[in-house]
Design an enzyme around this catalytic site. Structure first.
Site: not given
Length: 136
Positions: A103, A101
């Site tokens: 941010h 992932h």
């Protein structure tokens, strides 16, 4: 491809609720529930990959494109003065969810955020308000 024990795979499948602000065939962007700043969100690939070292190049490119879309959006719709894009690869680099992932952390003049931030539950109303602004 998904991992039945992965939190983000469950979010991608809709088994765990999230506040989605963008999605396409390869990626999903949703609000971080432990935000470092107003509008902090995460971009994930739909397909499970443990981290930066394991992600398929096509999924990495798709996540990067979506992160750029969302960086523009937080700048335009939330009046962010800057944006941090952060990926943590491995526990010593602060990775806590082992599904790749990125941010997207909006930065504002005078904010006090210092990285790494200490995740803590955010104000749900403020998270929802930022999500509405990002999807308007």
């Amino acid at each position: 491809m998904s991992d039945p024990n992965c939190l983000f795979c469950k979010i991608a499948a809709g088994d765990i609720p999230s506040t989605r602000v963008y999605e396409d065939e390869r990626t999903i962007a949703f609000m971080d529930i432990n935000p470092g700043s107003r509008g902090h969100l995460l971009v994930i690939p739909r397909a499970h990959s443990k981290d930066l070292l394991a992600i398929e190049p096509e999924d990495l490119a798709a996540v990067t494109r979506t992160a750029q879309v969302m960086a523009r959006r937080v700048t335009e719709k939330l009046s962010a003065d800057g944006v941090n894009l952060i990926n943590s690869c491995g526990p010593l680099a602060w990775q806590t969810v082992f599904h790749f992932h990125m941010h997207v952390i909006p930065r504002y003049e005078g904010d006090t955020l210092r990285l790494p931030w200490q995740p803590a539950p955010g104000d749900r109303d403020e998270i929802a308000a930022a999500a509405r602004a990002l999807t308007a």
